[in-house]
Each structure stands twice: as structure tokens, then as C-alpha cells.
Design an enzyme around this catalytic site. Sequence first.
Site, PDB file in Angstrom:
ATOM      1  N   GLU A 115       0.840  -1.188   0.000  1.00  0.00           N
ATOM      2  CA  GLU A 115       0.000   0.000   0.000  1.00  0.00           C
ATOM      3  C   GLU A 115       0.881   1.246   0.000  1.00  0.00           C
ATOM      4  O   GLU A 115       2.105   1.170   0.118  1.00  0.00           O
ATOM      5  CB  GLU A 115      -0.946  -0.016   1.207  1.00  0.00           C
ATOM      6  CG  GLU A 115      -1.936  -1.183   1.153  1.00  0.00           C
ATOM      7  CD  GLU A 115      -2.905  -1.198   2.311  1.00  0.00           C
ATOM      8  OE1 GLU A 115      -2.696  -0.433   3.268  1.00  0.00           O
ATOM      9  OE2 GLU A 115      -3.869  -1.980   2.257  1.00  0.00           O
ATOM     10  N   HIS A 238      -8.407  10.305   3.582  1.00  0.00           N
ATOM     11  CA  HIS A 238      -8.082   9.214   2.658  1.00  0.00           C
ATOM     12  C   HIS A 238      -8.236   9.741   1.241  1.00  0.00           C
ATOM     13  O   HIS A 238      -9.233  10.381   0.913  1.00  0.00           O
ATOM     14  CB  HIS A 238      -8.997   8.017   2.880  1.00  0.00           C
ATOM     15  CG  HIS A 238      -8.468   6.750   2.278  1.00  0.00           C
ATOM     16  ND1 HIS A 238      -8.451   6.534   0.918  1.00  0.00           N
ATOM     17  CD2 HIS A 238      -7.920   5.651   2.847  1.00  0.00           C
ATOM     18  CE1 HIS A 238      -7.922   5.344   0.679  1.00  0.00           C
ATOM     19  NE2 HIS A 238      -7.584   4.798   1.833  1.00  0.00           N
ATOM     20  N   ARG A 284      -0.543   8.705   2.055  1.00  0.00           N
ATOM     21  CA  ARG A 284      -1.901   9.214   1.854  1.00  0.00           C
ATOM     22  C   ARG A 284      -1.983  10.732   1.796  1.00  0.00           C
ATOM     23  O   ARG A 284      -2.742  11.282   0.995  1.00  0.00           O
ATOM     24  CB  ARG A 284      -2.818   8.692   2.970  1.00  0.00           C
ATOM     25  CG  ARG A 284      -3.124   7.225   2.846  1.00  0.00           C
ATOM     26  CD  ARG A 284      -3.970   6.735   3.990  1.00  0.00           C
ATOM     27  NE  ARG A 284      -4.328   5.328   3.791  1.00  0.00           N
ATOM     28  CZ  ARG A 284      -4.970   4.582   4.676  1.00  0.00           C
ATOM     29  NH1 ARG A 284      -5.323   5.112   5.837  1.00  0.00           N
ATOM     30  NH2 ARG A 284      -5.254   3.325   4.430  1.00  0.00           N
ATOM     31  N   HIS A 345     -10.936  10.679   7.263  1.00  0.00           N
ATOM     32  CA  HIS A 345     -10.791   9.241   7.457  1.00  0.00           C
ATOM     33  C   HIS A 345     -10.317   8.840   8.846  1.00  0.00           C
ATOM     34  O   HIS A 345     -10.891   7.946   9.454  1.00  0.00           O
ATOM     35  CB  HIS A 345      -9.793   8.708   6.418  1.00  0.00           C
ATOM     36  CG  HIS A 345      -9.548   7.239   6.496  1.00  0.00           C
ATOM     37  ND1 HIS A 345     -10.554   6.302   6.365  1.00  0.00           N
ATOM     38  CD2 HIS A 345      -8.400   6.518   6.681  1.00  0.00           C
ATOM     39  CE1 HIS A 345     -10.051   5.082   6.454  1.00  0.00           C
ATOM     40  NE2 HIS A 345      -8.754   5.189   6.672  1.00  0.00           N
ATOM     41  N   ARG A 380      -1.007   8.937   9.208  1.00  0.00           N
ATOM     42  CA  ARG A 380      -0.870   7.511   9.489  1.00  0.00           C
ATOM     43  C   ARG A 380      -0.459   6.735   8.242  1.00  0.00           C
ATOM     44  O   ARG A 380      -1.032   6.914   7.170  1.00  0.00           O
ATOM     45  CB  ARG A 380      -2.187   6.942  10.034  1.00  0.00           C
ATOM     46  CG  ARG A 380      -2.128   5.436  10.253  1.00  0.00           C
ATOM     47  CD  ARG A 380      -3.351   4.929  10.962  1.00  0.00           C
ATOM     48  NE  ARG A 380      -4.576   5.058  10.204  1.00  0.00           N
ATOM     49  CZ  ARG A 380      -4.946   4.252   9.207  1.00  0.00           C
ATOM     50  NH1 ARG A 380      -4.154   3.274   8.812  1.00  0.00           N
ATOM     51  NH2 ARG A 380      -6.104   4.441   8.594  1.00  0.00           N
TER      52      ARG A 380
END
Length: 415
Positions: A115, A238, A284, A345, A380
Site C-alpha cells: 500500500e 483518505h 496518503r 478518514h 498515518r
Amino acid sequence: MNQRDGSDILVIGAGVAGASAALRLADAGRRVTVLARTALEDSASNQAMGGIAAAIGPDDAPALHLADTLAAGGELCRESTVRGVVERAPDAIEWLLDQGAAFDRRDGALDLTREGGHSRRRVVHAADTTGRAVMQALLRRLRAHPGITLLEQHAAVDLLVEPEPGAPGARACRGAQVLDLERGLLRTLHADHVVLATGGASGIYAISTNRSRPVGDGIALAWRAGCRVADLEMMQFHPTALRHPGAEGWLVTEAVRGEGGRLLLPDGERFMHRYDARGELAPRDVVARAIHTEMAAHKLEYVLLDISHAGAGFIRTHFPNTLEHCLAVGIDITREPIPVAPAAHYTCGGVVTGGAGQTDVAGLYAIGETAWTGLHGANRLASNSLLEGLVYGEAVTAAILADVPRGPARPGAGG
């Protein structure tokens, strides 16, 4: 349980953090009461899609996971916390397997995906419904455990805080005032220890990926009780939430980009390379700002995320939930791109805690998205959220069983 009954431990929240703490404590012989504001299946953890990050691949190591987490957090993470979490990640995965969680495998080994922000394939997953797979396993055990009392449709409205004997000026938490939402009754639940695991505050934004719309109630409870909070302005957006009137804010998993999904302008031009050499696999915050910039520059309501080139078979195997959800609103992701835009998010800040989840109030702990541990910094890293809940579920259990520390949170304490 009558209206003034209690238990050894009161856990407020039944996502992965609360559930893991409750199960570990009950397995150790403690009486545990678990509160859930909604049905257990409606937690934010249950909605998580991508997976759980752990350095278990042959080309990976906790040091690499540490470096990726620090970089994604804008160098604002507490390094000792990050090191403690990433080093315990493999054990967290093993614990979940022992609880009956079923993850995807390839040739007998756990299948690992990649990811944004990760330098290796290290995300353990169950297709694109990892949270559901994890919580199904944990909820089965929660409901069956003789040492656990479950109270669904119950919300904590205030904490019971009193002076700590023998500690001038200190205060201790001894339970909570709880509202039975179905019957409208206010209950007083006493406990030797209280664990806040109520999630974050992304629901205060107009468009959020979290359908349970969390508004930071646990953080507010701790603040009113005298705890410090930190970094509440660090709200993660997000980058790829579905932009469609029939499913506004629905999360399109990070793993779509991890498996080759391309971000496009309406004319088919890719743009992420102009913002970061990692392209679609940048962290992100980088991707969300890039999308926002392009939307503003071109007066767009969304950009496009295309995974159709991966082939229908691959998509059905790896992203069945995303395929089904998009089909329900008329988008066939095996043939066409997905309209996406950033949405609120994850709350990177929260209640200030030490390395075992302890707060400034004795007997009160905070874990998961409710807490500020220093793990996330300003942003994060993908798939570190379920991991944090699992690791701190174990840490708070050890602290409570040892009856130390009972507070306050120490600024220099590591995770």
C-alpha cells in the site's frame, strides 16, 4: 447486572482495540464489561478494508517498517513508540490467527500486498474486507466468553473520577455513567480500570469514510476527566473515497493502488508523478493533496482511479467487495475507472498516553484511534491502524494485570 453493578474492567468501545483488550483480560480471569454505542458489527474496525501491516516477508524487517512509518508521519512520530509497535506486529498477526481470523494465502504462506508509503509488500489481508474478517473472529469469541458482559446500544456519557487516595492532587477513574440508548435509562457502572477504545472524530466532517460517524466522544470524556489531548488537528484524509451520490464517502481500499491502480484526470492523463516519485504509492497525505490540487486546478468534482487493466479475474479475486459495491451504483470496475476524491478518514491525535495506554488519570487507559501514542505523527501509514489496536490491546492488558502503571502518562514513555 443491576444499575450500580460493575466489573473488574470496563472497556468502552468494541472495535479491534477494545475487543482485543477485553478478550486478553477475560482470558486472564478478569471480569470485563464491554460497551458498544451501536451494534458490534458497525465499528470502524469492521469497515476496514486494506489490511494489517507487519514485517513478516522474507525481504522485510521491522527496521524498514519503522522507517516507512516515520517518513509517512512527517517525522513527527515518537520513534520509541513506532519501534515498539512494528517489532510486536508479527506477534499480533499470530494472535489473530489463534483467534480464528482467516487471511488470504498464497502457496501456503500469508499473502502480502503493498500500500501507499510502504517500501515492501507487508500488508496481511482478507481480500478487501480485512476488518470484517478480523472482527468476525473476535466477536465470535466476545459473545461466547463467560468472563465478558456485552452491552450493545450503550453509550458512556461521563467518567466517574474521584481523588486518588495517598496521592495529593491526583485523580482516579472508577467507572462511568452510561446511557442505555434503547430504554433511555442512565446506569452507573463501577470498575477498577476503565479502557477507552471509542475511535476517532472523522464524523465531524461533511464527508467521512466512516459510516458510524464517530465524533470524538471518548476523547471528550477523557478531556473532561482531566487528561491531556494532542494533535487533534492532524486529521487524515483518505485520498480515494468514492464520489457518487449513492455512496458518498465510501472507501476505495488503498490496496487498489497497491496492486497497480492508476489515478487519472478525465482525459486519461496520469498526474501523481508530478507530485512524488512514488506516484500512486506515495503516502496518503501526499496523494490526497495532489488530488485536491488537480480538482481545484481543473474545477473537477473528482478524479479517476483505474484498475481495469489488471483483468476481471484478478479484480474479482482481490477486490470482490469493491467490485460489488461499485456495481450497485452502476460502475463496473473491470471495465471503467472509479470516480474518487479525498474524504475525512482517521484521527491521528487523541488522548495523550504512555507506552501501556495509561492516561493522566489513574485507572483510565486509552487505546486505538482514541489515543495519541506518537505512532502516527502527522499522517498515518496505511494499515497501521488495526495493528495499533492489537498491539495496545496487549499492552494495556499487561499493565492492568500488573496493576502498574496507574498514571499519569509520561511524555517520554515509549510504545
